[in-house]
Motif scaffolding. Structure first.
Motif, mmCIF file in Angstrom:
data_model
loop_
_atom_site.group_PDB
_atom_site.id
_atom_site.type_symbol
_atom_site.label_atom_id
_atom_site.label_comp_id
_atom_site.label_asym_id
_atom_site.label_seq_id
_atom_site.Cartn_x
_atom_site.Cartn_y
_atom_site.Cartn_z
ATOM 1 N N VAL A 42 8.344 34.280 5.256
ATOM 2 C CA VAL A 42 8.636 34.549 3.843
ATOM 3 C C VAL A 42 7.423 34.214 2.986
ATOM 4 O O VAL A 42 7.064 34.963 2.060
ATOM 5 N N SER A 43 6.763 33.092 3.264
ATOM 6 C CA SER A 43 5.604 32.701 2.455
ATOM 7 C C SER A 43 4.485 33.725 2.552
ATOM 8 O O SER A 43 3.804 34.016 1.556
ATOM 9 N N CYS A 44 4.269 34.277 3.738
ATOM 10 C CA CYS A 44 3.208 35.282 3.880
ATOM 11 C C CYS A 44 3.580 36.551 3.125
ATOM 12 O O CYS A 44 2.718 37.217 2.550
ATOM 13 N N HIS A 45 4.871 36.892 3.090
ATOM 14 C CA HIS A 45 5.305 38.069 2.334
ATOM 15 C C HIS A 45 5.158 37.843 0.828
ATOM 16 O O HIS A 45 4.884 38.785 0.080
ATOM 17 N N VAL A 46 5.364 36.600 0.394
ATOM 18 C CA VAL A 46 5.146 36.287 -1.020
ATOM 19 C C VAL A 46 3.689 36.551 -1.389
ATOM 20 O O VAL A 46 3.376 37.225 -2.378
ATOM 21 N N VAL A 47 2.783 36.014 -0.594
ATOM 22 C CA VAL A 47 1.347 36.176 -0.871
ATOM 23 C C VAL A 47 0.941 37.643 -0.827
ATOM 24 O O VAL A 47 0.165 38.120 -1.663
ATOM 25 N N TYR A 321 15.479 37.697 6.954
ATOM 26 C CA TYR A 321 14.463 38.709 7.250
ATOM 27 C C TYR A 321 14.977 40.110 6.927
ATOM 28 O O TYR A 321 14.281 40.909 6.285
ATOM 29 N N LEU A 322 16.192 40.425 7.351
ATOM 30 C CA LEU A 322 16.723 41.779 7.165
ATOM 31 C C LEU A 322 16.916 42.130 5.703
ATOM 32 O O LEU A 322 16.784 43.290 5.318
ATOM 33 N N ILE A 323 17.230 41.141 4.879
ATOM 34 C CA ILE A 323 17.411 41.429 3.452
ATOM 35 C C ILE A 323 16.078 41.694 2.774
ATOM 36 O O ILE A 323 15.860 42.751 2.174
#
Length: 388
Positions: A42-47, A321-323
């Motif tokens: 999730v943190s990598c997707h935020v960045v 993850y799926l959401i």
């Protein structure tokens, strides 16, 4: 506690331990690893996705740190999931219900999103939604939403399911001998580096990424006892290794940006999907070795309660993850967060806000996934006899 069936947590099976006179629950040590892995993802997707342009704007140093974290955190998380799969499934009998459970759950998360888009088309047909259901795009929209596992809508899930299908044959390789399985792993790792050296498109895929890391996890379970002992409870040193590895990757990205060869390295064939992230894989393997070497805590009322909380959270990480990685949710989610949360003005602000967004998003998505699983997913899985 009640007995938990394998299929109920089929997304990365974990070891069961006996408590309370024969009842079973999952080992909290490894469930914590799953939670940490999803937090990193999730943190990598935020960045990568929040519209602050962290990877493209700003000075070279800040860009290097952002790009490195996108790669580093996300791939450590992915490697942990694949490693755990190999570690716990290498000695298990193949069960199609594990795979079917993942397929059904993925469909049940994906289909309602496209149904909601269809409702919005009737109520408020924006340009984006109208384009999704246009004559030329309709087939792709329905195919990617209704059969997400089979077309790479979620690359991680597609690779995971294909890896699970191959797991009986991978387990045979692992049980054949320590030497032959180790040589197979070394060969796959060597081939994975070819995209860096070659000027032509790579044949390396996310599936071979998954099965290679699965093999490493299984090898560690069967033959890595000495390694686990060697890393016994050295968590202080692990912090140093993790920080040092991130610093190394950041320095490499900085040099790539500074000397102008980053665009060549980040081409589709040479990025995450083209090359196994060896540095991140090494860190994930180290964390697994140390976790496996830790002793299980003595069972008491307090530890039982703590374990129940851990199990509840870890059971929802697949839904998290799926959401947020659904392609139709993803675009709107990050746009909304970018509009609600002002862009930080300095590096310290970026770190603080990224941590806060990651934690808040994980908590909210975990709660949503827990409720949706309890109301919709688990009853349907039980109806299909994929869950006890």
């Amino acid at each position: 506690m009640t007995r938990v069936d394998d299929a109920s947590h089929s997304f990365v099976s974990c070891e069961k331990i006996a408590v309370n006179g024969g009842q079973f629950t999952r080992d909290p040590r490894f469930e914590v690893m799953r939670i940490v892995a999803m937090l990193l993802i999730v943190s990598c997707h935020v960045v990568a996705n929040i519209p602050w342009n962290l990877e493209d704007d700003g000075d070279t140093v800040s860009r290097a740190f952002a790009i490195a974290w996108d790669q580093y955190a996300g791939q450590i998380g992915v490697c942990i999931f694949f490693l755990l799969s190999g570690y716990f499934l290498v000695n298990k009998t193949f069960r199609a219900s594990r795979i079917l459970s993942v397929v059904v759950q993925t469909f049940l998360y994906s289909a309602p999103v496209i149904a909601l888009q269809a409702v919005l088309l009737a109520i408020h047909p924006s340009d984006g939604i109208s384009a999704m259901f246009s004559k030329g795009q309709l087939f792709h929209t329905l195919y990617s939403s209704l059969l997400p596992v089979f077309n790479g809508t979620y690359w991680f899930i597609t690779a995971y399911v294909l890896m699970m299908l191959a797991s009986p044959y991978l387990n045979r390789i692992l049980h054949d001998s320590e030497r032959s399985s180790r040589n197979c792993i070394v060969l796959l790792l060597a081939v994975s580096m070819m995209p860096v050296l070659s000027l032509s498109p790579s044949v390396w895929t996310t599936w071979t990424y998954a099965i290679t890391v699965y093999l490493i996890g299984g090898w560690m379970r069967l033959y890595g006892v000495d390694l686990r002992v060697r890393f016994n409870c050295r968590w202080q040193m692990s912090v140093i290794y993790v920080v040092a590895a991130y610093a190394m990757l950041s320095a490499f990205v900085y040099a790539s940006l500074r000397f102008g060869f980053w665009d060549w390295l980040r081409s589709d064939e040479r990025r995450t999907f083209g090359v196994i992230p060896l540095l991140e894989l090494a860190i994930a393997a180290m964390l697994l070795m140390m976790t496996a070497s830790l002793r299980q805590s003595v069972r008491n009322v307090k530890s039982e309660k703590r374990g129940h909380v851990i199990m509840t959270i870890s059971s929802s990480v697949f839904g998290v993850y799926l959401i947020h990685e659904n392609p139709y949710v993803r675009a709107n989610l990050w746009r909304a967060l970018g509009a609600l949360i002002p862009a930080p003005g300095n590096t310290a602000g970026v770190i603080v806000e990224t941590v806060a967004i990651t934690a808040g998003l994980f908590v909210m998505l975990s709660a949503a996934a827990f409720m949706y699983d309890a109301i919709v997913v688990h009853p349907i899985q039980r109806l299909l006899k994929l869950r006890s």
